[in-house]
Design a protein around this motif. Sequence first.
Motif, PDB file in Angstrom:
ATOM      1  N   UNK A  44       0.805  -1.228   0.000  1.00  8.91           N
ATOM      2  CA  UNK A  44       0.000   0.000   0.000  1.00  8.91           C
ATOM      3  C   UNK A  44       0.837   1.276   0.000  1.00  8.91           C
ATOM      4  N   UNK A  45       1.887   1.353   0.851  1.00  4.29           N
ATOM      5  CA  UNK A  45       2.738   2.555   0.748  1.00  4.29           C
ATOM      6  C   UNK A  45       3.284   2.743  -0.661  1.00  4.29           C
ATOM      7  N   UNK A  51       3.940   9.227   2.969  1.00  6.25           N
ATOM      8  CA  UNK A  51       4.018   9.497   1.538  1.00  6.25           C
ATOM      9  C   UNK A  51       3.271  10.781   1.191  1.00  6.25           C
ATOM     10  N   UNK A  52       2.063  10.910   1.754  1.00  2.28           N
ATOM     11  CA  UNK A  52       1.286  12.131   1.451  1.00  2.28           C
ATOM     12  C   UNK A  52       2.032  13.366   1.900  1.00  2.28           C
ATOM     13  N   UNK A 101       1.862   5.208   4.634  1.00  5.24           N
ATOM     14  CA  UNK A 101       1.121   5.883   3.562  1.00  5.24           C
ATOM     15  C   UNK A 101       0.986   7.363   3.860  1.00  5.24           C
ATOM     16  N   UNK A 113       1.021   6.937  -6.772  1.00  2.01           N
ATOM     17  CA  UNK A 113      -0.066   7.872  -7.041  1.00  2.01           C
ATOM     18  C   UNK A 113       0.425   9.309  -6.873  1.00  2.01           C
ATOM     19  N   UNK A 114       1.200   9.526  -5.794  1.00  2.00           N
ATOM     20  CA  UNK A 114       1.760  10.852  -5.562  1.00  2.00           C
ATOM     21  C   UNK A 114       2.641  11.300  -6.719  1.00  2.00           C
ATOM     22  N   UNK A 115       3.351  10.325  -7.311  1.00  2.00           N
ATOM     23  CA  UNK A 115       4.246  10.657  -8.421  1.00  2.00           C
ATOM     24  C   UNK A 115       3.472  11.014  -9.674  1.00  2.00           C
ATOM     25  N   UNK A 116       2.188  10.690  -9.676  1.00  2.00           N
ATOM     26  CA  UNK A 116       1.380  10.979 -10.858  1.00  2.00           C
ATOM     27  C   UNK A 116       1.436   9.857 -11.881  1.00  2.00           C
ATOM     28  N   UNK A 153       1.574   9.377 -17.921  1.00  2.00           N
ATOM     29  CA  UNK A 153       2.926   9.590 -17.404  1.00  2.00           C
ATOM     30  C   UNK A 153       3.489   8.271 -16.886  1.00  2.00           C
ATOM     31  N   UNK A 176      -0.525  17.335 -12.697  1.00  2.00           N
ATOM     32  CA  UNK A 176      -1.659  16.420 -12.625  1.00  2.00           C
ATOM     33  C   UNK A 176      -1.852  15.889 -11.211  1.00  2.00           C
ATOM     34  N   UNK A 177      -0.813  15.934 -10.385  1.00  2.00           N
ATOM     35  CA  UNK A 177      -0.956  15.391  -9.033  1.00  2.00           C
ATOM     36  C   UNK A 177      -1.282  16.485  -8.023  1.00  2.00           C
ATOM     37  N   UNK A 224       0.570   4.154  -2.940  1.00  2.00           N
ATOM     38  CA  UNK A 224       0.298   5.568  -2.681  1.00  2.00           C
ATOM     39  C   UNK A 224       1.431   6.461  -3.146  1.00  2.00           C
ATOM     40  N   UNK A 225       2.633   5.932  -3.087  1.00  2.00           N
ATOM     41  CA  UNK A 225       3.754   6.733  -3.552  1.00  2.00           C
ATOM     42  C   UNK A 225       3.661   6.925  -5.075  1.00  2.00           C
ATOM     43  N   UNK A 278       3.997  18.648 -16.427  1.00  2.00           N
ATOM     44  CA  UNK A 278       2.613  18.227 -16.653  1.00  2.00           C
ATOM     45  C   UNK A 278       2.221  17.158 -15.657  1.00  2.00           C
ATOM     46  N   UNK A 279       3.098  16.203 -15.440  1.00  2.00           N
ATOM     47  CA  UNK A 279       2.816  15.130 -14.503  1.00  2.00           C
ATOM     48  C   UNK A 279       2.656  15.691 -13.102  1.00  2.00           C
ATOM     49  N   UNK A 305      -4.369  15.971  -5.800  1.00  2.00           N
ATOM     50  CA  UNK A 305      -4.136  14.936  -4.807  1.00  2.00           C
ATOM     51  C   UNK A 305      -3.278  15.472  -3.668  1.00  2.00           C
ATOM     52  N   UNK A 306      -2.226  16.181  -4.046  1.00  2.00           N
ATOM     53  CA  UNK A 306      -1.341  16.733  -3.034  1.00  2.00           C
ATOM     54  C   UNK A 306      -2.062  17.767  -2.188  1.00  2.00           C
TER      55      UNK A 306
END
Lengths: 111, 886
Positions: free
Chosen positions: A50-51, B75-76, B72, A57-60, A83, B10-11, A54-55, B6-7, B14-15
């Motif tokens: 899971x980490x 990470x956020x 997790x 996802x953060x990276x896009x 991407x 796109x996040x 999520x990482x 761009x990437x 979320x951030x």
Amino acid sequence: VSKPPALVQGTLDLLLLKILALEPLHGVAIGQRLMQVSEDVLQVSDGSLYPALHKLEQEGWIRAEWRTSDNNRRAKYYSLTRYGRRALERETREWHRLSTAISSVLKLEEA
Amino acid sequence: VTVHLGRWLSTVPLRLRGFVGRRRLDRDLDEELAYHVDCRTEHFLRSGLTAREARERAERELGGGIGVREQVRDTWAMGWIDTSIQDVRYAIRVLARSPGFAAVAVVTIALGVGANTAMFSLVDGVLLRPLPFPEPGRLVHVTGSYPQGGLAMLRERSRTMDVASYAAGHDFNMTGLGMPVRLGGASVSAEFFSVLGVDAAVGRTFMPGEDLAGRDALVVLSHALWQQQFGSDPHIIGRSIMLDGVSREVVGVMPAGFRFPSAGTQLWTPLHIDSSRTDTYWAGDYMPLIGRLRPGRTLAEAGAEARLLQSRLRPLFPWPMPPEWNADLRATTLKEAVVGDVRTRLLLLLGAVGLVLGIACANVANLLLSRGATRQGEIGLRVALGAAPVRIVRQLLTESLILAGLGAGAGLMAGSGGLRVLRATLPPDTPRLAEVSLDWRTVAFAAALAVMAAALFGLAPALHAVRSTVTDGLKSSTRGTSATGGRLRRTMVVSEVALAAMLVVASGVLIRSFWNLSQVEPGFRTERLLTLRVSPNQTACAVRDRCVSLHRALGAGIAALPGFENAAFINTLPLDGRIAKRSVVIQDFVLERNAAEPLFWLNTISPGYFDVMGIAVRQGRAFTDADAAGAAPVAIVTAATAQRFWPGQEAVGKRLKLVGQDMWHTVVGVVSDVRAYDLQHDLPPWIHGMLYVPYGPASVLEDGSLPVAVTLVVRTAVDQQVASEMVRQAVARVDRDASVSEVSAIADVVSEAAAAPRSTMLLFVLFAALAVGLGMTGIYGVLSFLVSRRAREIGIRVALGARRRDVLRLVVGEGAAWALLGIVAGLGCALALTRLLAGELYGVSATDPLSFVAAGLLLFTVTFAACYLPARRALRVDPVLVLRAE
């Protein structure tokens, strides 16, 4: 049962991207698919799955959305972004380069 | 790099959620993990474990879930906050290391943001913000103006809106509380307040029917008047005050912010509607009409209905009204009617100040570019150490943002000063000027500007810095600027010069226009003339003969003061904004079919007026005391009027009469024209001629009354302050109740008439000066940078025998080429854009060649100077030193 080898640092990302490139999946299914495809060689612990997701996802590179799963429950599905697709190509190339290099070193005949 | 960007973009959502929507993210994660546990539990169940064992096993696999959650969450947090803090910290360190650069950049941005913030708060307060009334969008203004009879008919018949009206500029003498005070007032219909939707703060407003003659001895006070003159007396309601010798009962006090129709309105009295008096009912004050749309009705419906009612109104007049009267009637929003006149001017100024910001941004971008070049080593190192290019772009952008933030903060402070300048520069009668202030909207605007500016001046240099580093790697020759850097830099300089050129051209055209305006001969003497408004009580003129002798005594009393020469008076001084008009019948003059009698500007003067004002009598004679006494009705017309109605004939001896009167006035003289309406025109287009009659029992205004308040004109060399006090005392000796106001030199009255064009011109010149200043520093900075970059090349050239002239030409030539390109581009754009100014110009075309040429020359000289200084530095390059440094 012998313990599956620890994944090389950084390769987990590559594997996750590759699996998600095939089809969007939720967390449990990703773990199962990984085991299934690698014929139980590669196993990712639930604690690090899971980490890692999520990482990414953060990276896009991947994006998450809630969908109804096969057993009619809400599950979080991950899919690859454009991407992520590019990152996958890049990382794959990099992996091939690296593994070829390593193999050629290992193929050296001892004199 | 753009891909990364761009990437990254796109996040951002979320951030951002990791930053502000944490709770939802947590819930999502819980649900996700719960689903995982459930699935695994099922899996273990199928493999034969008991329900409890299966669940325990699944949870254990996940490490109890707590560790996963923590990881997790990390990470956020890492995604947004940590790196941001790192960036900010690093940026502050970097900027603190070069305080000179930071200061120049901050000041430049502050100038741009400050000017824009000030201008924006003005535009916001005047144009954007809704009028300070409830449901302001439903307030309507019907174009044209209407007599009492028109108001009465429209308010009774309209089904689409509630109708009200008002006559501004009804000033009163308030007596009985020490010195008489002149108060600005408005006569309003009973529905005025309810249509605007504003109730009294204390007491009440007017009730229906209270604007009819006989029931109207009432008054509503403004909050300021209540405070200043009555010490906020809580028992003011029901008290009677003397206004123009008439006792009126105070029924209410308005809330503090209520200032309609103008900021100068201190009290409101009901209209005195009297349908039995034909003159005042149909020919008195022509008033604007406002209304509030009834529920479900639209502006278009109101307009259509007003046009219909207008056509039914025309036949109700006791005399034929011309079909053109209010023919182009429209219904607009009230706001449009209030601010429509200044919109163009304010938007032009906003546009101008936007150009200044553009120049400021280009300047800072150039600074950053130059700095980026000197930082290539540092950036290259970071890339080599593994920093992702996107990370570095982000880092550089953070620096820009911090610069912009500091600049915006300073600009906000500068803006509040700038707003004071704007308010002082704009004519005081600019609508809603009193409502303008700096507030959170201004702050938000400044913040938005800062972010936009940072993106504008930060992005290109940041991308360029990274791109050139990535391509050059650590090869790091700190010499020789890359091609793209040069191109960017050149673009910036050229566009700076172009923007400045546009502003300079616009200023030039406006200066020319204002110059023309200030050269206009108003047609009367402007030196050593003092004017003041003397207003006896209306009741003092109940008996006409007494009124006339009172005014004569006032004039004589003032003329007799030491240091004062002759005095004269007139009902409305030219250029003071008041218009007295009257329809006139001209004997033997054939009207066009259906045309109404011509409308004349009616001046009522004392016999010495032409002499004091220095207005030449062209034919015939001026008025005598006998004329004023009413020997035989006489009149004097202006030259243009004589030419219009009796072309090629002798005007003296012709006869005319005021509509509604029986006596014929004989023209005894023709005088030269004066600019009465404004400096651009003698008369407004809807007035056909100008007429003087002697002030006497027979001279009447359009509503049939004798003018009570008059403007005195006195020749005197006495200082204005002293004179003003002397005059007040002299007036008080003749009539204790008469008030004195509007004391000013006539030259000031004339210059006041040009206040609007002057303020536009001044502000444009200010912005242009700012633009040229910024543009110059821009060119100077870039060339200085280039000279230091090319020191080696210049050194080699000198070593190879280049002469001073060659070196100068090398450096100046480059700068001058950019400047020329910029000037040409700027003049080209100006050619298209100055057309927008056309409505503001007098006697000069928007594409005035002189202004264009002058602007071009000015800019070229200035930019040339800015190029020359760095070039001088290039001359001091010592080839030996430079080459030894290799």
